[in-house]
Write a protein that holds these residues in place. Structure first.
Motif, short mmCIF file in Angstrom:
data_model
loop_
_atom_site.label_atom_id
_atom_site.label_comp_id
_atom_site.label_asym_id
_atom_site.label_seq_id
_atom_site.Cartn_x
_atom_site.Cartn_y
_atom_site.Cartn_z
N LEU A 1 0.83 -1.21 0.00
CA LEU A 1 0.00 0.00 0.00
C LEU A 1 0.87 1.26 0.00
CD1 LEU A 1 -2.75 -1.12 2.53
CD2 LEU A 1 -3.02 -0.81 0.07
N LEU A 2 1.97 1.20 0.76
CA LEU A 2 2.86 2.36 0.81
C LEU A 2 3.48 2.65 -0.56
CD1 LEU A 2 4.64 1.82 4.24
CD2 LEU A 2 3.22 3.77 3.61
N VAL A 3 3.82 1.58 -1.28
CA VAL A 3 4.39 1.75 -2.62
C VAL A 3 3.33 2.38 -3.53
CG1 VAL A 3 5.23 0.53 -4.67
CG2 VAL A 3 6.14 -0.05 -2.43
N LEU A 4 2.12 1.86 -3.45
CA LEU A 4 1.04 2.42 -4.28
C LEU A 4 0.80 3.88 -3.91
CD1 LEU A 4 -1.58 -0.50 -4.34
CD2 LEU A 4 -0.19 0.30 -6.25
N ALA A 5 0.81 4.17 -2.61
CA ALA A 5 0.57 5.56 -2.18
C ALA A 5 1.68 6.49 -2.65
CB ALA A 5 0.47 5.59 -0.66
N SER A 6 2.91 5.95 -2.71
CA SER A 6 4.04 6.79 -3.12
C SER A 6 3.97 7.19 -4.59
CB SER A 6 5.37 6.09 -2.82
OG SER A 6 5.60 5.07 -3.76
N LYS B 1 0.88 7.53 -6.10
CA LYS B 1 -0.52 7.93 -6.32
C LYS B 1 -0.60 9.25 -7.11
CE LYS B 1 -3.01 9.52 -2.91
NZ LYS B 1 -3.74 9.62 -1.64
N ASN B 2 0.25 10.20 -6.74
CA ASN B 2 0.17 11.52 -7.40
C ASN B 2 1.22 11.73 -8.48
OD1 ASN B 2 -1.97 12.32 -5.71
ND2 ASN B 2 -0.51 12.74 -4.07
N GLN B 3 2.29 10.96 -8.39
CA GLN B 3 3.37 11.15 -9.38
C GLN B 3 4.10 9.83 -9.62
OE1 GLN B 3 6.34 13.99 -8.13
NE2 GLN B 3 7.01 14.36 -10.23
N ASP B 4 4.37 9.53 -10.87
CA ASP B 4 5.11 8.31 -11.19
C ASP B 4 6.48 8.38 -10.51
OD1 ASP B 4 2.94 8.11 -12.77
OD2 ASP B 4 3.99 8.28 -14.68
N SER B 5 6.98 7.20 -10.16
CA SER B 5 8.26 7.22 -9.44
C SER B 5 9.13 6.04 -9.87
CB SER B 5 7.99 7.16 -7.94
OG SER B 5 9.17 7.39 -7.21
N TYR B 6 10.34 5.98 -9.32
CA TYR B 6 11.29 4.90 -9.64
C TYR B 6 11.85 4.33 -8.35
CZ TYR B 6 14.26 9.01 -9.12
OH TYR B 6 14.86 10.17 -8.64
N GLY B 7 12.48 3.18 -8.48
CA GLY B 7 12.91 2.41 -7.31
C GLY B 7 13.62 3.21 -6.22
N TYR C 1 7.38 3.66 -12.45
CA TYR C 1 6.16 2.93 -12.08
C TYR C 1 4.99 3.91 -12.00
CZ TYR C 1 9.34 -0.83 -11.06
OH TYR C 1 10.30 -1.81 -11.18
N LYS C 2 3.89 3.49 -12.62
CA LYS C 2 2.70 4.35 -12.66
C LYS C 2 1.53 3.56 -12.06
CE LYS C 2 -0.23 6.42 -16.26
NZ LYS C 2 -0.08 7.87 -16.06
N ILE C 3 0.77 4.18 -11.21
CA ILE C 3 -0.36 3.47 -10.59
C ILE C 3 -1.49 3.31 -11.62
CG2 ILE C 3 -1.50 5.56 -9.65
CD1 ILE C 3 -2.04 3.82 -7.08
N THR C 4 -2.14 2.15 -11.60
CA THR C 4 -3.26 1.91 -12.53
C THR C 4 -4.58 2.22 -11.81
OG1 THR C 4 -3.49 -0.37 -11.81
CG2 THR C 4 -2.02 0.02 -13.68
N LEU D 1 -7.92 1.88 -6.87
CA LEU D 1 -9.06 1.24 -6.21
C LEU D 1 -8.59 0.50 -4.95
CD1 LEU D 1 -12.12 0.72 -6.66
CD2 LEU D 1 -11.49 -1.44 -7.69
N LYS D 2 -7.44 -0.14 -5.07
CA LYS D 2 -6.86 -0.88 -3.94
C LYS D 2 -6.60 0.08 -2.77
CE LYS D 2 -4.15 -4.42 -2.40
NZ LYS D 2 -4.56 -5.78 -2.18
N LEU D 3 -6.12 1.28 -3.08
CA LEU D 3 -5.87 2.27 -2.03
C LEU D 3 -7.18 2.71 -1.37
CD1 LEU D 3 -3.11 4.62 -3.49
CD2 LEU D 3 -2.91 3.08 -1.56
N ILE D 4 -8.21 2.87 -2.20
CA ILE D 4 -9.51 3.27 -1.65
C ILE D 4 -10.05 2.16 -0.74
CG2 ILE D 4 -11.92 3.80 -2.27
CD1 ILE D 4 -10.71 5.07 -4.88
N GLU D 5 -9.90 0.92 -1.20
CA GLU D 5 -10.36 -0.23 -0.40
C GLU D 5 -9.60 -0.29 0.93
OE1 GLU D 5 -11.68 -3.13 -4.10
OE2 GLU D 5 -9.80 -3.53 -3.03
#
Lengths: 183, 100
Positions: free
Chosen positions: B12-17, B19-25, B71-74, B79-83
């Motif tokens: 979830l933390l990775v997805l949250a990171s 959420k607003n901007q694509d990021s890298y490792g 990495y870009k959130i789909t 939805l997973k973050l909302i859940e």
């Protein structure tokens, strides 16, 4: 240790772990090291911070085991992932396919063995009695055909044994998706 | 923290990171580490899992004359973050009971 030494040693450590995608992992670590350098960190200090190669390989391997458990549904909680309806439909399709493919395998195996035994007996009888080139060619051909048919039958069974479990999981997932769409 | 629990939170933390901007490792580790300990060898399997579950998408772009994987959130990841926000209420109730 510099980047190249690290990547070389990591590549060797990952070689022992067949399930890991070596190239992708090496690419990931190469990028991390380069990003750390670009951010002003020392190459050797950052690599030292990553921990020992063995520990990295172990961590990746441990997670592979977890992913594998997820895939093979060995984890008890994961066995509950599929609903009873999905399981009933999925297993019905699966066992129908297994019976059909298994029957094909048995028929190939049976007919192959028959052909092989028949050709071998007739060939030995013919050699013991009179030599006939046409019959010799026919029985040798039949012998080869029989062997091929037996091997094909074995290949079908091998496929059934090795592939059936992953195919079942895929099938259950497909059934689940189909039910979701319908429902 | 329990390892399975930690794995769930880290995903979830990775997805949250992202959420607003694509990021890298490397950036993800920098962003997440102050909140929860995350090693480089722990992040890789998480990213791979998220990618397999189609919760993230990857692409590579050129940076400083080399390729960098982003990495870009789909939509499924969002939805997973909302859940997970809904799970939060349940977790709160569970802990309220445990710690009473």
């Amino acid at each position: 240790m510099n980047k190249y030494e690290f990547l070389y040693k990591l590549g060797n450590a990952l070689n022992q772990q067949k399930r890991t995608d070596q190239k992708e992992i090496l690419g990931y670590y190469e990028e991390l090291i380069q990003d750390a350098i670009d951010s002003g960190q020392g190459e050797e200090q950052f690599i030292a911070k990553l921990g020992s190669i063995d520990k990295i390989a172990r961590t990746l391997s441990k997670d592979e085991t977890f992913v594998e458990q997820v895939k093979t549904k060995q984890n008890f909680q994961l066995q509950m992932v599929f609903s009873t309806t999905v399981k009933i439909i999925g297993y019905f399709i699966f066992f129908t396919v297994v019976i059909v493919v298994g029957s094909i395998g048995i028929s190939f195996l049976g007919s192959g063995i028959s052909m092989f035994v028949f050709a071998a007996i007739r060939l030995s009888m013919m050699i013991a009695q009179t030599f006939d080139l046409y019959n010799l060619m026919m029985f040798v051909g039949l012998l080869i055909l029989g062997s091929g048919t037996v091997l094909f039958g074995i290949a079908i069974f091998k496929w059934l044994i090795i592939e059936s479990r992953p195919r079942l999981e895929k099938l259950l997932e497909m059934v689940q998706e189909a039910i979701k769409k319908v429902g | 923290m329990d390892i399975q629990l930690k794995k769930g939170f880290l995903e979830l933390l990775v997805l949250a990171s992202i959420k607003n901007q694509d990021s890298y490792g490397y950036k993800m580790i920098q962003d997440i580490s102050p909140i929860m300990e995350l090693s480089e060898s722990t992040l890789y399997p998480i990213l791979k899992r998220l990618d397999e579950q189609q919760l993230v998408q990857t692409y590579t772009t050129e940076y400083n004359s080399r390729l960098r994987k982003y990495y870009k959130i789909t939509a499924a990841g969002k939805l997973k973050l909302i859940e997970s926000a809904q799970d939060f209420k349940e977790i709160q109730k569970i802990y309220a009971y445990i710690l009473q």
